[in-house]
Design an enzyme around this catalytic site. Structure first.
Site, mmCIF file in Angstrom:
data_model
loop_
_atom_site.group_PDB
_atom_site.id
_atom_site.type_symbol
_atom_site.label_atom_id
_atom_site.label_comp_id
_atom_site.label_asym_id
_atom_site.label_seq_id
_atom_site.Cartn_x
_atom_site.Cartn_y
_atom_site.Cartn_z
ATOM 1 N N HIS A 81 0.844 -1.208 0.000
ATOM 2 C CA HIS A 81 0.000 0.000 0.000
ATOM 3 C C HIS A 81 0.870 1.246 0.000
ATOM 4 C CE1 HIS A 81 0.575 0.993 4.365
ATOM 5 N NE2 HIS A 81 0.678 -0.317 4.499
ATOM 6 N N ASP A 83 -0.357 4.462 0.985
ATOM 7 C CA ASP A 83 -0.703 5.501 1.964
ATOM 8 C C ASP A 83 0.135 5.335 3.220
ATOM 9 O OD1 ASP A 83 -2.168 3.090 2.696
ATOM 10 O OD2 ASP A 83 -3.269 4.319 4.134
ATOM 11 N N ASP A 144 6.471 1.943 6.072
ATOM 12 C CA ASP A 144 5.184 1.255 6.071
ATOM 13 C C ASP A 144 4.235 2.059 5.171
ATOM 14 O OD1 ASP A 144 2.871 -0.145 6.652
ATOM 15 O OD2 ASP A 144 2.672 0.615 8.692
ATOM 16 N N GLU A 178 -4.767 1.609 3.172
ATOM 17 C CA GLU A 178 -4.622 0.442 4.045
ATOM 18 C C GLU A 178 -4.555 0.857 5.503
ATOM 19 O OE1 GLU A 178 -2.334 -2.629 6.373
ATOM 20 O OE2 GLU A 178 -1.911 -0.515 6.018
ATOM 21 N N GLU A 179 -3.923 1.994 5.775
ATOM 22 C CA GLU A 179 -3.705 2.416 7.157
ATOM 23 C C GLU A 179 -4.995 2.791 7.874
ATOM 24 O OE1 GLU A 179 -1.176 1.956 8.740
ATOM 25 O OE2 GLU A 179 0.567 1.976 7.437
ATOM 26 N N ASP A 201 4.642 -6.256 3.807
ATOM 27 C CA ASP A 201 4.196 -5.221 4.747
ATOM 28 C C ASP A 201 4.538 -5.564 6.188
ATOM 29 O OD1 ASP A 201 2.991 -2.864 5.533
ATOM 30 O OD2 ASP A 201 0.948 -3.624 5.415
ATOM 31 N N HIS A 383 4.816 4.365 12.141
ATOM 32 C CA HIS A 383 3.790 5.353 12.514
ATOM 33 C C HIS A 383 4.296 6.440 13.446
ATOM 34 C CE1 HIS A 383 0.266 2.309 11.654
ATOM 35 N NE2 HIS A 383 1.182 2.338 10.693
#
Length: 420
Positions: A81, A83, A144, A178-179, A201, A383
């Site tokens: 992903h 995003d 990520d 996805e997040e 991932d 994150h």
């Protein structure tokens, strides 16, 4: 050989494009800026020589590396992903390259005294002597899952440039959002056309995962009665006190900060309260389906007990399932895990097969008919400002993709034995 500088240049070109998703948006992608990287990826996939490169109205990207063998080979896929998490800003990412990491503190931001230290993040010590890419302390990095995208694009490019490596048809897929839990929502499995796939991932080198939490979200609404506090005796019911009782009645040690491995939890992540009404928002997680159902039932029964105590409908609970453990969809086709495991072993490192303490696009995709285990992408501390990724880990993950493609083009009989 996969060139380190090429990997660094590709990865940094991705992470410097802000693609933060937005859970409060109803569009797909949830933010307009995700198109910036999506459109760049489409052009890059065409440039390296992939075929059937498409992007739909929701920014889902697909592409094909045709088979270079004359015999039937299962069509496989690799998915990541683009995003980044809304948990921390992804705007103006300034990646820092740390060559030959010496195992000491890394000053991310001298002005703000932000330090990435192995005293706190012990995993750093696994990467002494390697090249790390970090943040400047003011943003997340975006490994990520831009590391995953880097690995997939680089692996496809390597296979194109090295046609002596035999492989079947390979499909590539990149997704938005996805997040915020929507990465697979509009993924066209039929169009993708793979027999199975892998999401790139995960975190550290060797991770290989085909189990994830069963997940639900719960909103607990507590009703009180507001009365002037000077005349409240026997009349006021403070919903925040009832909320406190509800919170404390759930198992205190079954929370994220006290659990690991396959242990499930209740996670209270938001409280919005006043005397008249309080809302509690929980996520419920458990790898075991029976325990998962029991957790949901416990929350409902606790509400009933409190309502009985107050002789009124003080507490109501609404629970919505979010995703389920993909293990039940992977176990009938465990050869797809065995192939990934063999790929890692042939490359000289140990597979770390463990459950995911979270969700993955692979879970939803598996239940949509595309079995999809998860493979490491190499990053750590996702994150947040302390996120980093070793370049050598990105290279290893790229090599795993190449090796899986190679192994899938060989006789799969040994991998499939024992599945019946």
């Amino acid at each position: 050989m996969i060139e380190k500088k090429h990997i660094i240049d590709r990865f940094t070109s991705y992470v410097t494009i802000d693609t933060e998703s937005d859970p409060n948006s109803n569009t797909t992608p949830s933010t307009e800026k995700q198109w910036n990287l999506a459109n760049k990826l489409v052009e890059e996939l065409k440039q390296i020589g992939l075929e059937d490169v498409t992007i739909d109205e929701n920014a889902y990207i697909m592409a094909t590396l045709p088979s270079n063998v004359s015999y039937p080979v299962p069509v496989i896929g690799f998915i990541s992903h683009f995003d980044t998490s809304p948990d921390f800003t992804g705007a103006n990412v300034k990646p820092q390259i740390i060559e030959n990491y010496d195992g000491k503190d890394i000053v991310l931001n001298e002005e703000q005294n932000i330090i990435l230290s192995p005293d706190y993040f012990e995993d750093l010590l696994m990467y002494k002597g390697q090249t790390l890419i970090t943040t400047d302390g003011t943003t997340l990095l975006g490994a990520d899952d831009k590391a995953g995208i880097t690995e997939i694009v680089s692996a496809m490019e390597y296979l194109i440039n090295n046609p002596e490596i035999k492989h079947g048809k390979i499909r590539v897929g990149f997704t938005p959002d996805e997040e915020i839990g929507r990465g697979a929502h509009k993924f066209d499995v039929e169009k993708f056309g793979a027999e199975w796939a892998y999401t790139m991932d995960g975190s550290q080198v060797g991770e290989l995962e085909y189990e994830n939490f069963n997940a639900a979200g719960a909103v607990v609404t507590i009703k009180g009665k507001i009365v002037h506090p000077g005349y409240a005796k026997g009349k006021m019911i403070n919903s925040m006190y009832i909320a406190t009782d509800y919170i404390n009645s759930l198992p205190r040690l079954e929370t994220p900060e006290h659990t690991e491995g396959r242990e499930g939890f209740f996670h209270l992540h938001t409280i919005d309260g006043s005397v008249d009404e309080t809302k509690l928002q929980y996520i419920i997680r458990d790898h075991n389906k029976e325990h998962f159902e029991a957790r949901k039932e416990m929350m409902k029964e606790l509400a009933n007990d409190i309502n009985e105590q107050f002789q009124m409908e003080a507490v109501s609970v609404k629970i919505k399932d979010q995703y389920f453990n993909m293990r039940e969809k992977i176990e009938p086709v465990m050869h797809i895990v065995s192939i990934a495991k063999e790929a890692m072993e042939q490359l000289g490192f140990k597979p770390l097969i463990k459950p995911i303490r979270g969700g993955t696009d692979g879970s939803q995709l598996s239940f949509m008919g595309l079995p999809c285990p998860n493979i490491f992408a190499g990053g750590h501390n996702f994150h947040g400002r302390y996120e980093y990724v070793p370049v050598e880990s990105i290279i290893k993950a790229t090599e795993v993709i190449v090796k899986i493609a190679e192994l899938t083009a060989k006789d799969l009989t040994n991998y499939k034995s024992g599945e019946e």
